[in-house]
Design a protein around this motif. Structure first.
Motif, PDB file in Angstrom:
ATOM      1  N   VAL A  96       0.987  -1.354  -0.103  1.00 48.58           N
ATOM      2  CA  VAL A  96      -0.123   0.106  -0.162  1.00 48.58           C
ATOM      3  C   VAL A  96       0.818   1.297   0.055  1.00 48.58           C
ATOM      4  N   ALA A  97       2.342   1.239   0.652  1.00 49.91           N
ATOM      5  CA  ALA A  97       2.670   2.268   0.837  1.00 49.91           C
ATOM      6  C   ALA A  97       3.622   2.810  -0.565  1.00 49.91           C
ATOM      7  N   GLU A  98       4.104   1.094  -1.149  1.00 51.84           N
ATOM      8  CA  GLU A  98       4.519   1.764  -2.530  1.00 51.84           C
ATOM      9  C   GLU A  98       3.953   1.771  -3.604  1.00 51.84           C
ATOM     10  N   THR A  99       2.366   1.530  -3.633  1.00 49.28           N
ATOM     11  CA  THR A  99       1.521   2.442  -4.430  1.00 49.28           C
ATOM     12  C   THR A  99       0.452   2.860  -4.292  1.00 49.28           C
ATOM     13  N   GLN A 100       0.447   2.866  -3.223  1.00 49.39           N
ATOM     14  CA  GLN A 100      -0.799   4.596  -2.471  1.00 49.39           C
ATOM     15  C   GLN A 100      -1.712   4.160  -2.951  1.00 49.39           C
ATOM     16  N   GLY A 101      -2.179   3.187  -2.578  1.00 51.30           N
ATOM     17  CA  GLY A 101      -3.796   2.331  -2.993  1.00 51.30           C
ATOM     18  C   GLY A 101      -4.113   1.015  -2.815  1.00 51.30           C
ATOM     19  N   VAL A 102      -5.710   0.903  -1.688  1.00 47.73           N
ATOM     20  CA  VAL A 102      -5.794  -0.648  -1.465  1.00 47.73           C
ATOM     21  C   VAL A 102      -5.875  -1.273  -2.669  1.00 47.73           C
ATOM     22  N   GLY A 103      -6.314  -0.970  -3.614  1.00 50.57           N
ATOM     23  CA  GLY A 103      -6.609  -2.200  -4.598  1.00 50.57           C
ATOM     24  C   GLY A 103      -5.537  -2.401  -5.731  1.00 50.57           C
ATOM     25  N   SER A 104      -4.368  -1.356  -5.559  1.00 52.08           N
ATOM     26  CA  SER A 104      -3.335  -1.309  -7.032  1.00 52.08           C
ATOM     27  C   SER A 104      -2.216  -2.097  -6.017  1.00 52.08           C
ATOM     28  N   ALA A 105      -2.838  -2.225  -4.331  1.00 51.85           N
ATOM     29  CA  ALA A 105      -1.527  -3.319  -3.839  1.00 51.85           C
ATOM     30  C   ALA A 105      -2.092  -4.490  -4.324  1.00 51.85           C
ATOM     31  N   ALA A 163      -7.194  -8.303   1.208  1.00 54.97           N
ATOM     32  CA  ALA A 163      -6.012  -6.619   1.475  1.00 54.97           C
ATOM     33  C   ALA A 163      -6.905  -5.806   1.866  1.00 54.97           C
ATOM     34  N   SER A 164      -8.055  -5.117   1.914  1.00 52.15           N
ATOM     35  CA  SER A 164      -7.929  -4.727   3.338  1.00 52.15           C
ATOM     36  C   SER A 164      -8.944  -5.366   4.899  1.00 52.15           C
ATOM     37  N   MET A 165      -9.471  -5.812   4.697  1.00 52.12           N
ATOM     38  CA  MET A 165      -9.342  -7.435   6.023  1.00 52.12           C
ATOM     39  C   MET A 165      -7.509  -7.553   6.609  1.00 52.12           C
ATOM     40  N   GLN A 166      -6.440  -7.985   5.892  1.00 49.73           N
ATOM     41  CA  GLN A 166      -5.125  -8.099   6.032  1.00 49.73           C
ATOM     42  C   GLN A 166      -4.942  -6.066   6.964  1.00 49.73           C
ATOM     43  N   LEU A 167      -5.107  -5.445   6.284  1.00 46.30           N
ATOM     44  CA  LEU A 167      -4.650  -4.517   7.038  1.00 46.30           C
ATOM     45  C   LEU A 167      -5.498  -3.685   7.815  1.00 46.30           C
ATOM     46  N   LYS A 168      -7.036  -4.732   7.841  1.00 42.79           N
ATOM     47  CA  LYS A 168      -7.625  -4.202   9.673  1.00 42.79           C
ATOM     48  C   LYS A 168      -7.257  -4.920  10.049  1.00 42.79           C
ATOM     49  N   LYS A 169      -6.923  -6.157  10.292  1.00 43.08           N
ATOM     50  CA  LYS A 169      -6.450  -7.054  11.203  1.00 43.08           C
ATOM     51  C   LYS A 169      -5.037  -6.631  11.520  1.00 43.08           C
ATOM     52  N   LEU A 170      -4.287  -5.262  11.005  1.00 41.19           N
ATOM     53  CA  LEU A 170      -2.990  -5.237  11.669  1.00 41.19           C
ATOM     54  C   LEU A 170      -3.612  -4.119  12.445  1.00 41.19           C
ATOM     55  N   SER A 171      -4.223  -2.858  11.546  1.00 40.50           N
ATOM     56  CA  SER A 171      -4.759  -1.581  12.377  1.00 40.50           C
ATOM     57  C   SER A 171      -4.929  -1.721  14.497  1.00 40.50           C
ATOM     58  N   ASP A 172      -5.868  -3.077  14.117  1.00 36.58           N
ATOM     59  CA  ASP A 172      -6.619  -3.717  15.362  1.00 36.58           C
ATOM     60  C   ASP A 172      -5.515  -3.855  16.352  1.00 36.58           C
ATOM     61  N   HIS A 173      -4.664  -4.555  15.923  1.00 41.72           N
ATOM     62  CA  HIS A 173      -3.036  -5.410  16.697  1.00 41.72           C
ATOM     63  C   HIS A 173      -2.391  -3.811  17.019  1.00 41.72           C
ATOM     64  N   LEU A 174      -2.241  -3.485  15.929  1.00 37.58           N
ATOM     65  CA  LEU A 174      -1.383  -2.242  16.083  1.00 37.58           C
ATOM     66  C   LEU A 174      -1.643  -1.119  17.638  1.00 37.58           C
ATOM     67  N   GLY A 175      -3.733  -0.524  17.526  1.00 33.92           N
ATOM     68  CA  GLY A 175      -4.556   0.098  18.477  1.00 33.92           C
ATOM     69  C   GLY A 175      -4.231   1.098  17.307  1.00 33.92           C
ATOM     70  N   SER A 176      -4.122   1.226  16.088  1.00 35.81           N
ATOM     71  CA  SER A 176      -3.841   2.863  15.580  1.00 35.81           C
ATOM     72  C   SER A 176      -4.083   2.482  14.202  1.00 35.81           C
TER      73      SER A 176
END
Length: 328
Positions: free
Chosen positions: A27-36, A47-60
């Motif tokens: 996402v950081a490389e491509t500047q988009g969730v769809g392109s990632a 991809a969105s689900m993986q990002l949500k899980k990571l965000s939940d784990h980090l609490g931010s």
């Protein structure tokens, strides 16, 4: 406090996955969730689900979208930096393991500008035949994308048609690169023995995007001769440019290696004075790159046999006015 930090660290180790970090990094490389998602061969919901899980784990939250632009949050930037550190350590582990195993295993990562996609696979072929168990990851993109990959030290080696601007790189010439003026066989100047650049003033020049290697070389060449570009159109790919030339939408200046022998018979080279532009293909690596045994072996192959294959193809062009793809 140290205890709490240890508990958090253990929690993250238990909950975080490499896939989550890989998605965020893409996402950081491509500047988009769809392109990632496309880059990683995932569906966008996955991809969105993986990002949500990571965000939940980090609490931010990791990113925000303002209008059409995706921006990483401060937490997202920190997580991307951590992911890069982890991936770099894993890459070093692969280098170390390759050193133990010699050339019988491992992954070779190569980044090439789009003009080089016409000949690099033909050079890769003999090398991969000699070492059939290796994996090759070939990243193809425009000059801007390859400059970014080089800055991020993502690949072992890169092919550029003109040296990159990044200071932290090492470049060595690997073979000749000639840029020719091409037109449709129906162009009124086709077949003329001598053409002046001024004779093309009424033509439209078909160019790659600003900053591309071929465009930079053409602009520098014309400037050195005191000429300027006439009207032009920008087309984002070499194949698109060739088809546009065939459709008589304009002329173009392209690398001879994009014109393989026996193809595009309705394209002709115009005999323009002060052309072709004589340049070089450059083999580039990040200055801090630690080569695996595999990458070092391929680099040596390129600088010797690969360069000979390239130059033999252009020697054929000198005799027949038609380039030939590298062969062994």
């Amino acid at each position: 406090m140290a205890k709490q930090s240890t508990r958090v660290s253990r929690k993250l180790r238990r909950l975080l996955t490499f896939r989550q970090l890989e998605v965020l990094h893409a996402v950081a490389e491509t500047q988009g969730v769809g392109s990632a998602a496309d880059k990683l061969n995932l569906t966008q919901p996955s991809a969105s689900m993986q990002l949500k899980k990571l965000s939940d784990h980090l609490g931010s939250p990791l990113y925000e979208v303002l209008g059409r632009k995706l921006n990483l949050t401060e937490s997202g930037e920190l997580a991307v930096a951590a992911a890069q550190d982890i991936f770099a350590r894993l890459e070093q582990l692969e280098v170390d393991l390759n050193a133990l195993q010699g050339l019988h295993a491992g992954t070779l990562r190569i980044g090439i500008v789009t003009s080089a996609e016409y000949f690099v696979p033909h050079i890769l072929g003999p090398f991969c035949k000699a070492y059939p168990d290796i994996d090759v990851h070939l990243a193809v993109g425009n000059r801007r994308e390859m400059n970014q990959r080089l800055a991020d030290n993502l690949d072992d080696l890169y092919f550029f048609a003109d040296q990159p601007e990044l200071e932290q790189h090492e470049a060595v010439s690997v073979g000749a690169n000639k840029l020719l003026v091409i037109a449709s066989a129906k162009h009124p100047l086709a077949g003329r023995q001598s053409v002046q650049w001024q004779d093309l003033a009424s033509d439209t020049v078909l160019l790659r995007e600003e900053g591309s290697g071929s465009r930079r070389l053409l602009e520098k060449h014309l400037s050195s001769l005191g000429h300027s570009l006439p009207k032009y159109r920008v087309i984002a790919s070499n194949e698109g440019i060739k088809h546009a030339v065939l459709a008589q939408l304009g002329i173009a200046v392209v690398s001879a290696h994009t014109l393989d022998h026996g193809a595009n018979k309705n394209l002709v080279q115009l005999n323009v004075d002060d052309f072709p532009i004589n340049s070089q293909w450059y083999l580039v690596s990040h200055r801090d790159k630690k080569f695996s045994v595999l990458a070092q072996a391929f680099r040596e192959f390129l600088l010797h046999e690969g360069g000979e294959m390239l130059n033999e193809g252009l020697a054929y062009w000198e005799q027949h006015r038609q380039p030939r793809l590298p062969r062994k």
